[in-house]
Design a protein around this motif. Structure first.
Motif, PDB file in Angstrom:
ATOM      1  N   ARG A  44       0.852  -1.179   0.000  1.00  0.00           N
ATOM      2  CA  ARG A  44       0.000   0.000   0.000  1.00  0.00           C
ATOM      3  C   ARG A  44       0.888   1.230   0.000  1.00  0.00           C
ATOM      4  O   ARG A  44       2.095   1.143   0.265  1.00  0.00           O
ATOM      5  N   ARG A  75      -1.610  -0.676 -10.328  1.00  0.00           N
ATOM      6  CA  ARG A  75      -2.307   0.003  -9.229  1.00  0.00           C
ATOM      7  C   ARG A  75      -3.703  -0.588  -9.141  1.00  0.00           C
ATOM      8  O   ARG A  75      -4.490  -0.494 -10.080  1.00  0.00           O
ATOM      9  N   GLU A  76      -4.009  -1.211  -8.003  1.00  0.00           N
ATOM     10  CA  GLU A  76      -5.312  -1.837  -7.784  1.00  0.00           C
ATOM     11  C   GLU A  76      -6.074  -1.033  -6.748  1.00  0.00           C
ATOM     12  O   GLU A  76      -5.590  -0.843  -5.629  1.00  0.00           O
ATOM     13  N   VAL A  77      -7.256  -0.538  -7.147  1.00  0.00           N
ATOM     14  CA  VAL A  77      -8.096   0.239  -6.237  1.00  0.00           C
ATOM     15  C   VAL A  77      -9.238  -0.658  -5.774  1.00  0.00           C
ATOM     16  O   VAL A  77      -9.971  -1.215  -6.593  1.00  0.00           O
ATOM     17  N   TYR A  78      -9.378  -0.806  -4.469  1.00  0.00           N
ATOM     18  CA  TYR A  78     -10.453  -1.605  -3.890  1.00  0.00           C
ATOM     19  C   TYR A  78     -11.547  -0.651  -3.434  1.00  0.00           C
ATOM     20  O   TYR A  78     -11.302   0.281  -2.681  1.00  0.00           O
ATOM     21  N   ARG A  79     -12.734  -0.875  -3.902  1.00  0.00           N
ATOM     22  CA  ARG A  79     -13.878  -0.010  -3.580  1.00  0.00           C
ATOM     23  C   ARG A  79     -14.418  -0.397  -2.205  1.00  0.00           C
ATOM     24  O   ARG A  79     -15.396  -1.102  -2.072  1.00  0.00           O
ATOM     25  N   PRO A  83     -11.199   3.585   1.351  1.00  0.00           N
ATOM     26  CA  PRO A  83     -10.652   3.040   0.117  1.00  0.00           C
ATOM     27  C   PRO A  83      -9.253   2.466   0.341  1.00  0.00           C
ATOM     28  O   PRO A  83      -8.493   2.974   1.173  1.00  0.00           O
ATOM     29  N   ARG A  84      -8.942   1.425  -0.396  1.00  0.00           N
ATOM     30  CA  ARG A  84      -7.622   0.788  -0.287  1.00  0.00           C
ATOM     31  C   ARG A  84      -7.025   0.721  -1.684  1.00  0.00           C
ATOM     32  O   ARG A  84      -7.701   0.353  -2.646  1.00  0.00           O
ATOM     33  N   VAL A  85      -5.743   1.114  -1.800  1.00  0.00           N
ATOM     34  CA  VAL A  85      -5.023   1.071  -3.070  1.00  0.00           C
ATOM     35  C   VAL A  85      -3.745   0.281  -2.835  1.00  0.00           C
ATOM     36  O   VAL A  85      -3.028   0.521  -1.865  1.00  0.00           O
TER      37      VAL A  85
END
Length: 125
Positions: A44, A75-79, A83-85
């Motif tokens: 992260r 880059r993975e964005v978690y909804r 929020p977590r990237v």
């Protein structure tokens, strides 16, 4: 010397392969981001920042954006809330890290040589 046909969004035609390679690792932090992701896996933003003492938030954000655009990192964005990237190496980033390994070994030998040169001379008997 005739330029290579490939260009990037940030630069004109490359003069050689070293020029093209240095374009994607230019800046103090990019190669260290590659090293951090290679050695610790998916990270992260805060983990990356803690792993790179001295990097500013602004500079890390800029380098991560450029590296993502160059296809070196994913880059993975978690909804979620909050929020977590997460950032991870792509296959392209992994192959660049492998190419940089020799440079890292050369740098380590250089540090050892410099340390030996800085060591105090033995006292005369």
């Amino acid at each position: 010397m005739e330029g290579l046909m490939a260009t990037s969004a940030r630069r004109g035609p490359y003069v050689c392969g070293i020029d093209a390679g240095m374009d994607v690792v230019s800046g103090k932090w990019k190669s260290l981001v590659l090293w951090e992701l290679n050695n610790h896996g998916t990270r992260r933003f805060g983990e990356l920042r803690r792993g790179l003492p001295g990097v500013s938030e602004k500079m890390l954000i800029q380098h991560l954006r450029e590296m993502e655009a160059d296809g070196l990192i994913h880059r993975e964005v978690y909804r979620e809330v909050p929020p977590r990237v997460e950032y991870s190496l792509t296959e392209h980033g992994t192959s660049l890290n492998e190419a940089l390994r020799s440079l890292g070994e050369w740098g380590k030998r250089r540090c050892e040589r410099l340390a030996a040169e800085d060591a105090p001379a033995p006292a005369p008997a």
